[in-house]
Scaffold this motif. Structure first.
Motif, PDB file in Angstrom:
ATOM      1  N   ALA A  98      -1.407   3.149  -5.302  1.00 38.60           N
ATOM      2  CA  ALA A  98      -0.872   2.677  -4.021  1.00 38.60           C
ATOM      3  C   ALA A  98       0.607   3.007  -3.892  1.00 38.60           C
ATOM      4  CB  ALA A  98      -1.076   1.170  -3.868  1.00 38.60           C
ATOM      5  N   MET A  99       1.013   3.228  -2.647  1.00 36.19           N
ATOM      6  CA  MET A  99       2.432   3.340  -2.293  1.00 36.19           C
ATOM      7  C   MET A  99       2.700   2.267  -1.254  1.00 36.19           C
ATOM      8  SD  MET A  99       2.738   7.512  -2.078  1.00 36.19           S
ATOM      9  CE  MET A  99       4.524   7.511  -1.934  1.00 36.19           C
ATOM     10  N   MET A 100       3.634   1.368  -1.557  1.00 33.24           N
ATOM     11  CA  MET A 100       3.917   0.227  -0.682  1.00 33.24           C
ATOM     12  C   MET A 100       5.214   0.480   0.076  1.00 33.24           C
ATOM     13  SD  MET A 100       2.615  -2.856  -3.177  1.00 33.24           S
ATOM     14  CE  MET A 100       1.062  -2.624  -4.080  1.00 33.24           C
ATOM     15  N   PHE A 101       5.122   0.331   1.398  1.00 34.72           N
ATOM     16  CA  PHE A 101       6.186   0.756   2.299  1.00 34.72           C
ATOM     17  C   PHE A 101       6.696  -0.416   3.109  1.00 34.72           C
ATOM     18  CE2 PHE A 101       7.445   2.307   6.511  1.00 34.72           C
ATOM     19  CZ  PHE A 101       8.326   3.322   6.187  1.00 34.72           C
ATOM     20  N   GLY A 102       8.025  -0.599   3.119  1.00 35.25           N
ATOM     21  CA  GLY A 102       8.652  -1.606   3.964  1.00 35.25           C
ATOM     22  C   GLY A 102       9.683  -0.921   4.840  1.00 35.25           C
ATOM     23  N   SER A 103      10.949  -0.983   4.446  1.00 34.96           N
ATOM     24  CA  SER A 103      11.979  -0.206   5.126  1.00 34.96           C
ATOM     25  C   SER A 103      12.015   1.211   4.583  1.00 34.96           C
ATOM     26  CB  SER A 103      13.349  -0.871   4.951  1.00 34.96           C
ATOM     27  OG  SER A 103      13.618  -1.072   3.571  1.00 34.96           O
ATOM     28  N   GLY A 104      11.267   1.459   3.532  1.00 33.90           N
ATOM     29  CA  GLY A 104      11.081   2.753   2.885  1.00 33.90           C
ATOM     30  C   GLY A 104       9.980   2.562   1.859  1.00 33.90           C
ATOM     31  N   ILE A 105       9.703   3.567   1.044  1.00 27.30           N
ATOM     32  CA  ILE A 105       8.725   3.395  -0.022  1.00 27.30           C
ATOM     33  C   ILE A 105       9.380   2.547  -1.106  1.00 27.30           C
ATOM     34  CG2 ILE A 105       7.311   4.536  -1.771  1.00 27.30           C
ATOM     35  CD1 ILE A 105       7.139   6.944   0.105  1.00 27.30           C
ATOM     36  N   GLN A 106       8.910   1.310  -1.241  1.00 29.97           N
ATOM     37  CA  GLN A 106       9.566   0.347  -2.110  1.00 29.97           C
ATOM     38  C   GLN A 106       8.926   0.227  -3.484  1.00 29.97           C
ATOM     39  OE1 GLN A 106       9.281  -2.872   0.900  1.00 29.97           O
ATOM     40  NE2 GLN A 106      11.506  -2.942   0.826  1.00 29.97           N
ATOM     41  N   HIS A 107       7.653   0.600  -3.576  1.00 26.18           N
ATOM     42  CA  HIS A 107       6.954   0.386  -4.840  1.00 26.18           C
ATOM     43  C   HIS A 107       5.746   1.311  -4.910  1.00 26.18           C
ATOM     44  CE1 HIS A 107       5.507  -1.633  -8.412  1.00 26.18           C
ATOM     45  NE2 HIS A 107       4.392  -2.007  -7.821  1.00 26.18           N
ATOM     46  N   THR A 108       5.535   1.937  -6.063  1.00 22.81           N
ATOM     47  CA  THR A 108       4.377   2.806  -6.271  1.00 22.81           C
ATOM     48  C   THR A 108       3.595   2.324  -7.478  1.00 22.81           C
ATOM     49  OG1 THR A 108       5.499   4.736  -5.311  1.00 22.81           O
ATOM     50  CG2 THR A 108       3.606   5.169  -6.730  1.00 22.81           C
ATOM     51  N   VAL A 109       2.288   2.225  -7.326  1.00 22.72           N
ATOM     52  CA  VAL A 109       1.390   1.872  -8.428  1.00 22.72           C
ATOM     53  C   VAL A 109       0.639   3.144  -8.815  1.00 22.72           C
ATOM     54  CG1 VAL A 109      -0.521   0.421  -9.207  1.00 22.72           C
ATOM     55  CG2 VAL A 109       1.116  -0.465  -7.511  1.00 22.72           C
ATOM     56  N   PRO A 110       0.903   3.727  -9.988  1.00 21.22           N
ATOM     57  CA  PRO A 110       0.221   4.966 -10.379  1.00 21.22           C
ATOM     58  C   PRO A 110      -1.292   4.786 -10.399  1.00 21.22           C
ATOM     59  CG  PRO A 110       2.052   4.477 -11.863  1.00 21.22           C
ATOM     60  CD  PRO A 110       1.858   3.261 -11.019  1.00 21.22           C
ATOM     61  N   ALA A 111      -2.010   5.863 -10.098  1.00 16.78           N
ATOM     62  CA  ALA A 111      -3.466   5.798 -10.012  1.00 16.78           C
ATOM     63  C   ALA A 111      -4.091   5.634 -11.394  1.00 16.78           C
ATOM     64  CB  ALA A 111      -4.011   7.062  -9.347  1.00 16.78           C
ATOM     65  N   ARG A 112      -4.904   4.589 -11.536  1.00 20.91           N
ATOM     66  CA  ARG A 112      -5.652   4.336 -12.764  1.00 20.91           C
ATOM     67  C   ARG A 112      -6.994   3.717 -12.383  1.00 20.91           C
ATOM     68  NH1 ARG A 112      -0.407   2.569 -14.547  1.00 20.91           N
ATOM     69  NH2 ARG A 112       0.454   3.981 -16.109  1.00 20.91           N
ATOM     70  N   GLY A 113      -7.887   3.572 -13.367  1.00 14.68           N
ATOM     71  CA  GLY A 113      -9.193   2.988 -13.122  1.00 14.68           C
ATOM     72  C   GLY A 113      -9.313   1.606 -13.728  1.00 14.68           C
ATOM     73  N   GLY A 114     -10.453   0.978 -13.483  1.00 15.57           N
ATOM     74  CA  GLY A 114     -10.772  -0.292 -14.128  1.00 15.57           C
ATOM     75  C   GLY A 114     -10.411  -1.523 -13.316  1.00 15.57           C
ATOM     76  N   LYS A 115     -11.018  -2.640 -13.716  1.00 14.63           N
ATOM     77  CA  LYS A 115     -10.797  -3.909 -13.030  1.00 14.63           C
ATOM     78  C   LYS A 115      -9.351  -4.375 -13.160  1.00 14.63           C
ATOM     79  CE  LYS A 115     -12.537  -8.686 -12.955  1.00 14.63           C
ATOM     80  NZ  LYS A 115     -13.521  -9.626 -13.551  1.00 14.63           N
ATOM     81  N   ILE A 116      -8.723  -4.101 -14.303  1.00 16.71           N
ATOM     82  CA  ILE A 116      -7.318  -4.500 -14.494  1.00 16.71           C
ATOM     83  C   ILE A 116      -6.433  -3.837 -13.447  1.00 16.71           C
ATOM     84  CG2 ILE A 116      -5.345  -4.368 -16.074  1.00 16.71           C
ATOM     85  CD1 ILE A 116      -7.398  -6.432 -16.874  1.00 16.71           C
ATOM     86  N   GLN A 117      -6.759  -2.602 -13.084  1.00 10.86           N
ATOM     87  CA  GLN A 117      -5.980  -1.913 -12.060  1.00 10.86           C
ATOM     88  C   GLN A 117      -6.126  -2.604 -10.707  1.00 10.86           C
ATOM     89  OE1 GLN A 117      -3.692   0.185 -12.131  1.00 10.86           O
ATOM     90  NE2 GLN A 117      -3.705   1.617 -10.421  1.00 10.86           N
ATOM     91  N   VAL A 118      -7.322  -3.074 -10.392  1.00 11.69           N
ATOM     92  CA  VAL A 118      -7.522  -3.790  -9.129  1.00 11.69           C
ATOM     93  C   VAL A 118      -6.680  -5.062  -9.110  1.00 11.69           C
ATOM     94  CG1 VAL A 118      -9.208  -4.878  -7.594  1.00 11.69           C
ATOM     95  CG2 VAL A 118      -9.861  -2.857  -8.928  1.00 11.69           C
ATOM     96  N   LEU A 119      -6.688  -5.800 -10.220  1.00 13.74           N
ATOM     97  CA  LEU A 119      -5.890  -7.027 -10.305  1.00 13.74           C
ATOM     98  C   LEU A 119      -4.400  -6.716 -10.179  1.00 13.74           C
ATOM     99  CD1 LEU A 119      -7.841  -8.831 -13.170  1.00 13.74           C
ATOM    100  CD2 LEU A 119      -7.783  -9.489 -10.752  1.00 13.74           C
ATOM    101  N   ARG A 120      -3.974  -5.591 -10.749  1.00 13.65           N
ATOM    102  CA  ARG A 120      -2.567  -5.213 -10.622  1.00 13.65           C
ATOM    103  C   ARG A 120      -2.216  -4.918  -9.167  1.00 13.65           C
ATOM    104  NH1 ARG A 120       0.791   0.082 -12.968  1.00 13.65           N
ATOM    105  NH2 ARG A 120       2.760  -0.540 -11.991  1.00 13.65           N
ATOM    106  N   LEU A 121      -3.112  -4.223  -8.459  1.00 15.31           N
ATOM    107  CA  LEU A 121      -2.856  -3.941  -7.049  1.00 15.31           C
ATOM    108  C   LEU A 121      -2.724  -5.231  -6.239  1.00 15.31           C
ATOM    109  CD1 LEU A 121      -5.266  -0.961  -6.208  1.00 15.31           C
ATOM    110  CD2 LEU A 121      -2.773  -0.925  -6.169  1.00 15.31           C
ATOM    111  N   ILE A 122      -3.647  -6.166  -6.480  1.00 12.94           N
ATOM    112  CA  ILE A 122      -3.584  -7.451  -5.763  1.00 12.94           C
ATOM    113  C   ILE A 122      -2.263  -8.146  -6.062  1.00 12.94           C
ATOM    114  CG2 ILE A 122      -4.650  -9.718  -5.456  1.00 12.94           C
ATOM    115  CD1 ILE A 122      -7.307  -8.437  -6.408  1.00 12.94           C
TER     116      ILE A 122
END
Length: 302
Positions: free
Chosen positions: A128-152
């Protein structure tokens, strides 16, 4: 919704959506989650002449110019899909008009959680790339349930911007173009309330990746109720003004302007060559996703 997304833990959010949304989707989609998209994470296989009905995004323009007739690239599906969520977390996404209606940000969080869970459950990677006034945070692409929890967790922790310069989605799309190298499935989750000028960047993104625009909206942004004098505030800039919603002519002008914005927006999507999934704060998420999947299936059959 039994528990507010803003007060729940990532584990609670995922558990609730597993029970209330994903299980229903599994039944309605009959386990075929790929009906939501065409399936990427693909390898180039061959070239052939263009035929009516082919996706113009696959035209190889260099070969077409040399042969003086359109040719398209064919791909073999790889088992693994890499999906990216481009998330608009600007102030207008925090808009919500009633206690019973979800904010657009809540819809965003729930949609991303559901799709990320569906994808990672089948061995795919999500980022994911999270955007507010600019790109503020990027979550590198990975697999697994832990990655889903990290995104949340990361979505819930992103601060709410009470004021910002007016959103410019072009910088989000340009950032994605520069950062996402491998051909991927890209979900742009936004209300698309933005400065103009983002259309070409979205089109370029769609030429490189499979892009789905997930458009968030609240019905009250399109049609005002008759509730008398109210203070209206621009969620992006904080500008305020009193309006009289008893005035039928004002409500009519407001609705006409909203309809014109809607028309212009969907024309922009069409020109950019991307499919659109519309999500209202009043919608049932399962019905919206299944409706979109059926529309895409129908397009592929025609």
């Amino acid at each position: 919704m039994n528990m507010s997304t803003s007060t729940a833990t990532p584990e609670q959010v995922l558990l609730r959506l597993d029970w209330n949304v994903i299980r229903r989707l599994d039944g309605l989609l009959q386990g075929d989650y790929r009906t939501l998209f065409y399936g990427f994470g693909v390898d180039f296989a061959d070239l052939r002449e263009y035929q009516p009905g082919d996706d113009i995004r696959y035209i190889d323009w260099n070969v077409t110019a040399r042969m003086d007739t359109p040719y398209i690239r064919q791909y073999n599906e790889d088992r693994e899909i890499t999906a990216w969520f481009l998330l608009d977390l600007s102030p207008s996404v925090d808009f919500g008009t009633t206690q019973t209606m979800r904010e657009k940000r809540t819809m965003l969080t729930e949609f991303v959680t559901v799709l990320a869970r569906l994808l990672t459950r089948h061995g795919n990677r999500v980022g994911a790339m999270m955007f507010g006034s600019g790109i503020q945070h990027t979550v590198p692409a990975r697999g697994g349930k832990i990655q889903v929890l990290r995104l949340i967790n990361d979505m819930m922790k992103q601060p709410r911007l009470t004021r910002s310069p007016f959103t410019n989605l072009k910088s989000l799309f340009d950032g994605a173009l520069n950062s996402i190298k491998r051909r991927s499935l890209v979900f742009v989750v936004s209300d698309f309330i933005s400065e103009p000028g983002w259309e070409r960047s979205l089109s370029l993104l769609g030429q490189r990746h499979e892009v789905i625009a997930v458009r968030l909206y609240d019905p009250r942004e399109e049609e005002l109720p008759d509730v008398g004098m109210v203070m209206m505030e621009d969620a992006e800039t904080g500008a305020q003004m009193f309006v009289d919603t008893h005035d039928a002519k004002f409500r009519k002008r407001f609705f006409a302007a909203a309809q014109q914005r809607e028309k212009n927006l969907y024309e922009a999507f069409r020109r950019a060559g991307v499919d659109v999934l519309s999500l209202s704060t009043e919608d049932d998420l399962v019905r919206s996703i299944v409706r979109f999947a059926k529309q895409r299936q129908q397009v592929r059959k025609n």
